[in-house]
Design a protein around this motif. Structure first.
Motif, short mmCIF file in Angstrom:
data_model
loop_
_atom_site.label_atom_id
_atom_site.label_comp_id
_atom_site.label_asym_id
_atom_site.label_seq_id
_atom_site.Cartn_x
_atom_site.Cartn_y
_atom_site.Cartn_z
N SER A 57 0.81 -1.23 0.00
CA SER A 57 0.00 0.00 0.00
C SER A 57 0.83 1.26 0.00
O SER A 57 0.46 2.26 -0.63
CB SER A 57 -0.94 0.00 1.22
N ALA A 58 1.94 1.24 0.75
CA ALA A 58 2.71 2.47 0.92
C ALA A 58 4.08 2.14 1.49
O ALA A 58 4.35 1.00 1.90
CB ALA A 58 1.97 3.44 1.84
N ILE A 59 4.93 3.15 1.52
CA ILE A 59 6.25 3.07 2.16
C ILE A 59 6.28 4.06 3.31
O ILE A 59 5.78 5.19 3.18
CB ILE A 59 7.38 3.40 1.17
N ILE A 60 6.83 3.65 4.45
CA ILE A 60 7.14 4.61 5.51
C ILE A 60 8.65 4.76 5.58
O ILE A 60 9.40 3.80 5.38
CB ILE A 60 6.56 4.20 6.88
N ASP A 61 9.09 5.97 5.85
CA ASP A 61 10.53 6.27 5.88
C ASP A 61 10.76 7.44 6.81
O ASP A 61 9.98 8.39 6.82
CB ASP A 61 11.02 6.60 4.46
N ASN A 62 11.84 7.37 7.60
CA ASN A 62 12.13 8.44 8.56
C ASN A 62 12.81 9.66 7.94
O ASN A 62 12.99 10.66 8.63
CB ASN A 62 12.99 7.89 9.70
N VAL A 70 7.04 9.59 -4.59
CA VAL A 70 6.59 8.28 -5.06
C VAL A 70 7.83 7.50 -5.45
O VAL A 70 8.50 7.82 -6.44
CB VAL A 70 5.62 8.40 -6.24
N ILE A 71 8.18 6.49 -4.65
CA ILE A 71 9.38 5.68 -4.87
C ILE A 71 8.95 4.24 -5.05
O ILE A 71 8.11 3.73 -4.28
CB ILE A 71 10.36 5.82 -3.69
N VAL A 76 5.46 7.78 -0.18
CA VAL A 76 6.25 7.68 1.04
C VAL A 76 5.64 8.56 2.13
O VAL A 76 5.33 9.74 1.89
CB VAL A 76 7.72 8.10 0.79
N TYR A 77 5.48 7.98 3.33
CA TYR A 77 4.95 8.68 4.49
C TYR A 77 5.96 8.62 5.63
O TYR A 77 6.75 7.68 5.72
CB TYR A 77 3.65 8.04 4.98
N LEU A 78 5.90 9.59 6.52
CA LEU A 78 6.64 9.49 7.77
C LEU A 78 5.93 8.47 8.66
O LEU A 78 4.69 8.44 8.70
CB LEU A 78 6.73 10.84 8.47
N PRO A 79 6.65 7.62 9.38
CA PRO A 79 6.01 6.56 10.17
C PRO A 79 4.92 7.04 11.12
O PRO A 79 3.83 6.43 11.13
CB PRO A 79 7.19 5.92 10.91
N PRO A 80 5.14 8.08 11.93
CA PRO A 80 4.08 8.46 12.88
C PRO A 80 2.76 8.81 12.20
O PRO A 80 1.68 8.47 12.70
CB PRO A 80 4.67 9.68 13.62
N LYS A 81 2.85 9.47 11.04
CA LYS A 81 1.63 9.91 10.37
C LYS A 81 0.83 8.73 9.83
O LYS A 81 -0.38 8.63 10.02
CB LYS A 81 1.98 10.89 9.24
N LEU A 82 1.50 7.81 9.14
CA LEU A 82 0.76 6.71 8.54
C LEU A 82 0.29 5.71 9.59
O LEU A 82 -0.84 5.22 9.53
CB LEU A 82 1.61 6.00 7.49
N VAL A 275 13.19 10.00 -8.70
CA VAL A 275 12.19 8.95 -8.87
C VAL A 275 12.59 8.02 -10.02
O VAL A 275 12.49 6.79 -9.92
CB VAL A 275 10.80 9.56 -9.12
N GLU A 276 13.09 8.60 -11.11
CA GLU A 276 13.48 7.79 -12.26
C GLU A 276 14.69 6.91 -11.95
O GLU A 276 14.74 5.74 -12.36
CB GLU A 276 13.77 8.69 -13.46
N VAL A 277 15.66 7.45 -11.22
CA VAL A 277 16.82 6.65 -10.82
C VAL A 277 16.38 5.46 -9.98
O VAL A 277 16.83 4.32 -10.19
CB VAL A 277 17.86 7.51 -10.06
#
Length: 386
Positions: A57-62, A70-71, A76-82, A275-277
């Motif tokens: 569904s999504a990625i969380i990242d600090n 969009v990776i 990409v969401y910050l962990p606390p928010k998602l 994003v392309e890389v």
């Protein structure tokens, strides 16, 4: 050893066995699958799961700079928010990283149930600390002093070759930090990093094609992608095993070359570039099992990199490094190389070395906490038993 290298797939095989267990466990369920991190492991995980019919569904990242990007095709969401949004829902967070224990503790602190919401499916450090895939009974592991002596020999060779052939190199990352702060290795570090403009690294590789002792390994040979955009300056009079994921390498003793690429400086264009890389790199990992497709994916990635002229770019760097967007900086930081002492040798460093180090590390003269003073690499060098 004879000039060349051998690739081992022991770690990759464990990964594929473990990620298949995720497929079997969650196929047909309504559980939302979240990936923690935008690293190599999660790139391969997302690709594998979605080819097997599961949706991530999504990625969380600090890293706050990745928020909203969009990776690998995922926002990409910050962990606390998602995690806050997912409270009360059926979800699981996939964890596989060299920092896995910190990530698990963070998820628990955010209210995740370890038995329901966290799936630690690949023990990165344990797998890469295991060298049982190779037989070294006729060898002994070099001491730290012997290992470093080999690396200094390689560094001196790089300095001599680059000076004679008007190529640019700079001590970089932790090696530059060690040079400035300790006049040599960071005491708990175990590798050497140099930067080279990608075009100069390619020239160095060609220069050494006929050399009996030294050589350069990189993705620009077109055969294999070694990860993180890395190259290696190799001394084939030595012998080593380099455990990185997913490419475990046996070759000569080596130091790391982190090639620097030109890139667009406009904010919108730069984000599109990033994003392309990541997309092109994901193709390199997803084609590991097909030699023809893997070579084509490497070519596509290399062509994209070389499309941006290093000499004309105001911003340069290598976003395939772990620090991602942070590993980009003004080309002016490098300038005309200065020299400083590293383990008794006077070697090249960026002209604006202080700005470079501050950019990467902040207050770079401050020592990290004792518990953080550990080597982050998995490598062994050997000598034959007499």
């Amino acid at each position: 050893m004879r000039k060349g290298y051998t690739i081992h797939r022991a770690a990759a095989n464990i990964f594929y066995q473990n990620i298949e267990e995720i497929v079997q466990e969650y196929s047909g369920s309504q559980t939302q699958i979240i990936a923690f991190g935008s690293n190599i492991l999660m790139s391969m995980s997302i690709d594998y799961l979605e080819k097997r019919g599961l949706t991530v569904s999504a990625i969380i990242d600090n890293d706050k700079r990745r928020e909203g990007m969009v990776i690998f095709g995922k926002k990409v969401y910050l962990p606390p928010k998602l995690i806050a949004q997912l409270k009360g829902q059926d979800f699981v967070v996939l964890v596989a990283s060299s920092h896995d224990q910190e990530m698990i503790r963070q998820l628990i602190d955010l209210g995740c149930d370890p038995s329901q919401n966290i799936r630690h499916f690949f023990d990165y450090n344990a797998v890469l600390d295991d060298y049982s895939h190779v037989d070294r009974r006729d060898m002994r592991v070099l001491t730290e002093g012997e290992f470093r002596k080999q690396q200094i020999t390689i560094l001196k060779e790089v300095d001599e070759l680059c000076t004679e052939n008007h190529l640019r190199y700079y001590l970089g990352a932790g090696t530059l930090l060690g040079a400035v702060r300790h006049k040599g290795y960071i005491p708990w570090d175990d590798d050497v990093d140099i930067h080279m403009p990608v075009t100069d690294m390619i020239k160095l590789s060609k220069l050494l094609e006929a050399d009996d002792r030294f050589g350069v390994l990189s993705q620009f040979d077109g055969e294999n992608y070694f990860g993180l955009g890395m190259g290696y300056m190799v001394d084939y009079s030595g012998f080593s095993d380099i455990n990185k994921f997913p490419v475990q390498l046996t070759t000569g003793s080596s130091i790391d070359i982190i090639p620097l690429f030109g890139m667009p400086s406009g904010e919108k264009e730069f984000l599109q570039y990033a994003v392309e890389v990541k997309r092109l790199e994901q193709e390199c990992w997803s084609t590991l099992c097909s030699e023809t497709e893997h070579r084509e994916a490497i070519k596509n990635l290399n062509d994209y990199f070389l499309h941006f002229d290093y000499e004309e770019s105001e911003i340069v760097g290598n976003i395939m490094q772990v620090s991602f967007l942070k590993f980009c900086f003004p080309r002016a930081f490098l300038g005309e190389a200065a020299r400083t002492e590293f383990e008794g040798e006077m070697l090249c460093i960026p002209e604006q070395w202080d700005k470079y180090l501050e950019h990467l590390y902040g207050n770079y003269m401050e020592l990290p906490p004792v518990e953080k003073r550990t080597a982050a690499h998995h490598c062994r060098s050997y000598k034959k038993l007499e």
